[in-house]
Design a protein around this motif. Structure first.
Motif, mmCIF file in Angstrom:
data_model
loop_
_atom_site.group_PDB
_atom_site.id
_atom_site.type_symbol
_atom_site.label_atom_id
_atom_site.label_comp_id
_atom_site.label_asym_id
_atom_site.label_seq_id
_atom_site.Cartn_x
_atom_site.Cartn_y
_atom_site.Cartn_z
ATOM 1 N N GLY A 131 9.486 -2.572 -10.247
ATOM 2 C CA GLY A 131 9.664 -1.759 -9.036
ATOM 3 C C GLY A 131 11.111 -1.698 -8.604
ATOM 4 O O GLY A 131 11.417 -1.663 -7.403
ATOM 5 N N LEU A 132 12.031 -1.699 -9.585
ATOM 6 C CA LEU A 132 13.466 -1.596 -9.271
ATOM 7 C C LEU A 132 13.731 -0.245 -8.609
ATOM 8 O O LEU A 132 13.237 0.775 -9.087
ATOM 9 C CB LEU A 132 14.295 -1.730 -10.554
ATOM 10 N N PRO A 133 14.489 -0.203 -7.508
ATOM 11 C CA PRO A 133 14.676 1.053 -6.780
ATOM 12 C C PRO A 133 15.117 2.226 -7.649
ATOM 13 O O PRO A 133 15.974 2.085 -8.512
ATOM 14 C CB PRO A 133 15.766 0.690 -5.762
ATOM 15 N N PHE A 134 14.430 3.355 -7.404
ATOM 16 C CA PHE A 134 14.710 4.681 -7.958
ATOM 17 C C PHE A 134 14.303 4.857 -9.420
ATOM 18 O O PHE A 134 14.566 5.892 -10.001
ATOM 19 C CB PHE A 134 16.174 5.091 -7.718
ATOM 20 N N LEU A 135 13.627 3.859 -10.009
ATOM 21 C CA LEU A 135 12.880 4.121 -11.243
ATOM 22 C C LEU A 135 11.466 4.505 -10.822
ATOM 23 O O LEU A 135 11.075 4.297 -9.669
ATOM 24 C CB LEU A 135 12.858 2.877 -12.127
ATOM 25 N N SER A 136 10.676 5.042 -11.757
ATOM 26 C CA SER A 136 9.384 5.615 -11.353
ATOM 27 C C SER A 136 8.435 4.580 -10.733
ATOM 28 O O SER A 136 7.702 4.902 -9.806
ATOM 29 C CB SER A 136 8.710 6.273 -12.557
ATOM 30 N N GLY A 137 8.454 3.330 -11.245
ATOM 31 C CA GLY A 137 7.557 2.310 -10.705
ATOM 32 C C GLY A 137 7.827 1.992 -9.248
ATOM 33 O O GLY A 137 6.914 1.607 -8.505
ATOM 34 N N PHE A 138 9.076 2.169 -8.809
ATOM 35 C CA PHE A 138 9.457 1.872 -7.428
ATOM 36 C C PHE A 138 8.699 2.759 -6.439
ATOM 37 O O PHE A 138 8.240 2.295 -5.393
ATOM 38 C CB PHE A 138 10.975 2.076 -7.275
ATOM 39 N N TYR A 139 8.544 4.046 -6.794
ATOM 40 C CA TYR A 139 7.941 5.011 -5.856
ATOM 41 C C TYR A 139 6.481 4.702 -5.573
ATOM 42 O O TYR A 139 5.998 4.941 -4.472
ATOM 43 C CB TYR A 139 8.096 6.439 -6.399
ATOM 44 N N SER A 140 5.764 4.176 -6.587
ATOM 45 C CA SER A 140 4.358 3.835 -6.340
ATOM 46 C C SER A 140 4.228 2.411 -5.803
ATOM 47 O O SER A 140 3.523 2.171 -4.831
ATOM 48 C CB SER A 140 3.541 4.004 -7.622
ATOM 49 N N LYS A 141 4.958 1.464 -6.402
ATOM 50 C CA LYS A 141 4.790 0.053 -6.009
ATOM 51 C C LYS A 141 5.296 -0.221 -4.592
ATOM 52 O O LYS A 141 4.642 -0.903 -3.817
ATOM 53 C CB LYS A 141 5.526 -0.860 -7.002
ATOM 54 N N ASP A 142 6.457 0.326 -4.281
ATOM 55 C CA ASP A 142 7.028 0.100 -2.945
ATOM 56 C C ASP A 142 6.125 0.690 -1.866
ATOM 57 O O ASP A 142 5.907 0.079 -0.817
ATOM 58 C CB ASP A 142 8.428 0.710 -2.867
ATOM 59 N N LEU A 143 5.595 1.868 -2.157
ATOM 60 C CA LEU A 143 4.680 2.535 -1.215
ATOM 61 C C LEU A 143 3.406 1.702 -1.030
ATOM 62 O O LEU A 143 2.912 1.542 0.093
ATOM 63 C CB LEU A 143 4.330 3.926 -1.758
ATOM 64 N N ILE A 144 2.902 1.153 -2.135
ATOM 65 C CA ILE A 144 1.686 0.325 -2.079
ATOM 66 C C ILE A 144 1.953 -0.949 -1.268
ATOM 67 O O ILE A 144 1.171 -1.322 -0.389
ATOM 68 C CB ILE A 144 1.206 -0.028 -3.506
ATOM 69 N N VAL A 145 3.085 -1.606 -1.550
ATOM 70 C CA VAL A 145 3.402 -2.876 -0.867
ATOM 71 C C VAL A 145 3.594 -2.653 0.631
ATOM 72 O O VAL A 145 3.081 -3.411 1.458
ATOM 73 C CB VAL A 145 4.661 -3.520 -1.500
ATOM 74 N N GLU A 146 4.317 -1.596 0.999
ATOM 75 C CA GLU A 146 4.556 -1.329 2.430
ATOM 76 C C GLU A 146 3.274 -0.896 3.128
ATOM 77 O O GLU A 146 3.040 -1.256 4.282
ATOM 78 C CB GLU A 146 5.648 -0.267 2.581
ATOM 79 N N ASN A 147 2.447 -0.123 2.426
ATOM 80 C CA ASN A 147 1.169 0.292 2.994
ATOM 81 C C ASN A 147 0.267 -0.912 3.203
ATOM 82 O O ASN A 147 -0.447 -1.006 4.207
ATOM 83 C CB ASN A 147 0.493 1.293 2.043
ATOM 84 N N PHE A 148 0.330 -1.834 2.254
ATOM 85 C CA PHE A 148 -0.438 -3.079 2.347
ATOM 86 C C PHE A 148 -0.002 -3.885 3.572
ATOM 87 O O PHE A 148 -0.819 -4.463 4.277
ATOM 88 C CB PHE A 148 -0.229 -3.897 1.069
ATOM 89 N N SER A 149 1.316 -3.909 3.824
ATOM 90 C CA SER A 149 1.852 -4.660 4.970
ATOM 91 C C SER A 149 1.393 -4.063 6.303
ATOM 92 O O SER A 149 1.302 -4.768 7.302
ATOM 93 C CB SER A 149 3.387 -4.670 4.917
ATOM 94 N N MET A 150 1.142 -2.752 6.306
ATOM 95 C CA MET A 150 0.690 -2.092 7.539
ATOM 96 C C MET A 150 -0.762 -2.424 7.880
ATOM 97 O O MET A 150 -1.164 -2.387 9.037
ATOM 98 C CB MET A 150 0.803 -0.574 7.390
ATOM 99 N N LYS A 151 -1.568 -2.727 6.831
ATOM 100 C CA LYS A 151 -2.994 -2.972 7.055
ATOM 101 C C LYS A 151 -3.196 -4.311 7.765
ATOM 102 O O LYS A 151 -2.446 -5.256 7.546
ATOM 103 C CB LYS A 151 -3.752 -2.982 5.722
ATOM 104 N N PHE A 152 -4.252 -4.364 8.534
ATOM 105 C CA PHE A 152 -4.569 -5.604 9.266
ATOM 106 C C PHE A 152 -5.290 -6.550 8.305
ATOM 107 O O PHE A 152 -6.400 -6.282 7.846
ATOM 108 C CB PHE A 152 -5.469 -5.276 10.462
#
Length: 574
Positions: free
Chosen positions: A352-373
């Motif tokens: 999930g290194l920034p600006f490679l393709s894995g970053f766009y899905s993994k970072d979004l998943i991790v941050e979305n996970f952090s938002m969930k209760f």
């Protein structure tokens, strides 16, 4: 043979591009097409052949076809000299065909055809190299997947009272009516868990590495293991809150276990297989939190960099004379600069290194996970698993690319040997770099707007850096894990053995069934059934035939004796 491979490559590449643009068209105009053909109508149950075309199925098919076309080109070099190359290519086409049945069909009966096809062809491909290890791995793969097939069959039985097996048309009814839906939900989750190798069915995934590397590349990127996630994606509307929680815990544990195991493993292909298991856990985790589109987005992106990672691993193994142990490798940047560049890019995308393709899905998943209760336990385990992903990727890069060269002094490594394989790999590299940003704009017309405190925003970066540091430390401590005199050796054996999962789920369990089978065979098959069945019947017929034969041999004596008896009887009566 190379002409056939080129033809297949060209045809599937063109089909993949057509499907990709059709997917974008369907997404933009929000179109869905049902093609339905009634095969059988019996006792209020209709059996139809249904194709469901929407942007999800078109996108997924385009990725599968694209990766398959590159793998066919790659196989032409990798499997060079194989007498059965044509059979190998046809088997892979059959594999992709089975996957199409799973992707396109919203009908549980026709999904079963593709589902069974995947299990059957995977068995044939895993046992392609004929030796004891391959046979054991193939049997383990086939039997684990049979549990999922049985679950789908039970799901078909659960849906029989609805009057149709076409689940998309009855989504509202399924939400209201809860008579058989609970059982159906459990069967679908069981089937998906066996195919996606979640705990406790994880042991078959690393074992399936006995297959040739092109097969591993296809299986672990876009076909067999992702079929389970895809099924969960399609059935996500019937899952209850309790089932979602259950899936969350199981997938989190799978993710954590696979990340730990990969850090202690020394087989190159098994490390990448455990990495697949970790990513599948991540997909199911985010799907169980209700973000199914995010799970699908990561599934597509993961298919690209995982296929490339396996292709690079295959090129290295092919050049090293089929050695897979990473302890023999090192310093490959000097011998295979292009292959190592491709491998490093796919490894960094996996992290999930920034600006490679894995970053766009993994970072979004991790941050979305952090938002969930959720609880602190789930949060910690999840971030630890993400950190372990970076750790084993860093360790792999160190052992293969940056570390000291550990092979023979006299060698003839050269990248010029595998020019065709390089063409296949370079076709994927640009997508691994750019496809994440392109798809994030295309698939989400309304961008995800995530608000988090600064320390939670920075948590992802912190975990990535800590994971990289841990991976480097693991690489430095390699002799402590290899030496049996250290206590860490037993710990490493436990973790690389996936928490004794193969023993608990296969070797520890099958002895009971084998003993039971032996008793049944001795007491019933060779006992009562033999006595009253074939053996007893044979003896009875033999006795009768001997009696009839005796009569036929002495028929004149018997005839005269009967006449004498009748005469005596007549004299006595009259």
């Amino acid at each position: 043979m190379s002409l056939l491979c080129t033809l297949i490559f060209t045809v599937f590449l063109i089909i993949s591009l057509i499907f990709y643009f059709l997917g974008l068209y369907f997404l933009h105009f929000n179109l869905e097409i049902y093609i339905e053909y009634k095969l059988l109508f019996m006792n209020s149950i209709s059996l139809e052949m249904v194709l469901f075309l929407d942007w999800v199925s078109f996108m997924f098919m385009s990725f599968v076809f694209f990766i398959f076309s590159l793998i066919v080109k790659y196989s032409n070099e990798y499997m060079h000299g194989d007498k059965n190359l044509k059979r190998f290519i046809l088997l892979m086409m059959l594999f992709v065909g089975s996957m199409m049945m799973v992707i396109l069909s919203p009908n549980l009966v026709s999904i079963l055809l593709g589902w069974d096809g995947l299990g059957l062809v995977s068995y044939v491909l895993v046992t392609y190299y004929q030796n004891v290890k391959s046979y054991n791995a193939g049997m383990l793969t086939a039997l684990s997947n049979r549990i999922g097939d049985a679950a789908i069959l039970m799901g078909i039985a659960c849906m029989a009272d609805i009057g149709s097996w076409n689940f998309t048309l009855y989504s509202e009814y399924m939400k209201i009516n809860s008579s058989n839906i609970l059982l159906l939900m459990m069967m679908i989750v069981l089937a998906a868990f066996t195919k996606s190798a979640q705990i406790p069915f994880s042991s078959w995934l690393p074992a399936a590495m006995a297959a040739p590397t092109p097969v591993s590349s296809l299986v672990h990127s876009s076909t067999l293991v992702t079929a389970g996630v895809y099924l969960l994606f399609r059935f996500s509307f019937i899952f209850s809150v309790e089932m979602m929680k259950f899936m969350l815990f199981i997938s989190l544990l799978t993710m954590f276990m696979a990340g730990l195991g990969a850090n202690f493993e020394f087989d190159l292909k098994k490390i990448i297989a455990l990495s697949t298991l970790s990513q599948l856990g991540m997909m199911v985790t985010i799907l169980s939190l209700g973000e199914k589109n995010l799970a699908f987005f990561h599934l597509l992106i993961h298919a690209l960099f995982k296929a490339l990672l396996f292709m690079c691993a295959g090129a290295i193994i092919h050049n090293m004379g089929n050695i897979q142990d990473i302890r023999y490798m090192g310093g490959f940047i000097n011998f295979f600069p292009l292959t190592c560049a491709c491998m490093n890019i796919s490894n960094m995308a996996l992290c999930g290194l920034p600006f490679l393709s894995g970053f766009y899905s993994k970072d979004l998943i991790v941050e979305n996970f952090s938002m969930k209760f959720s609880s602190i336990f789930i949060y910690v385990i999840y971030y630890l698993s993400v950190g372990l992903t970076v750790s084993y990727s860093m360790r792999l890069s160190y052992y293969l690319i940056f570390g000291e060269f550990n092979m023979l002094s006299f060698h003839s490594f050269s990248e010029n040997k595998n020019k065709i394989m390089l063409k296949g790999m370079l076709g994927l590299v640009f997508l691994v770099i750019f496809k994440g940003s392109i798809l994030s704009w295309l698939l989400f017309p309304t961008p995800y707007f995530i608000i988090l405190p600064l320390h939670m925003k920075m948590m992802t970066l912190l975990v990535i850096f800590l994971g990289a540091l841990l991976g480097f430390e693991f690489s430095m401590m390699k002799y402590m894990f290899m030496n049996k005199s250290f206590k860490l050796y037993n710990l490493s054996m436990y973790f690389s053995g996936m928490w004794n999962m193969p023993i608990l789920s296969t070797f520890g369990v099958n002895s009971y069934f084998l003993k039971l089978g032996k008793i049944y065979f001795k007491k019933i098959d060779s006992g009562w059934l033999e006595y009253y069945g074939s053996n007893g019947l044979f003896k009875l017929l033999m006795n009768f035939s001997q009696i009839f034969q005796l009569i036929s041999r002495n028929h004149l004596k018997v005839f005269l004796f009967i006449i004498l008896l009748i005469t005596i009887l007549l004299i006595m009566i009259y």
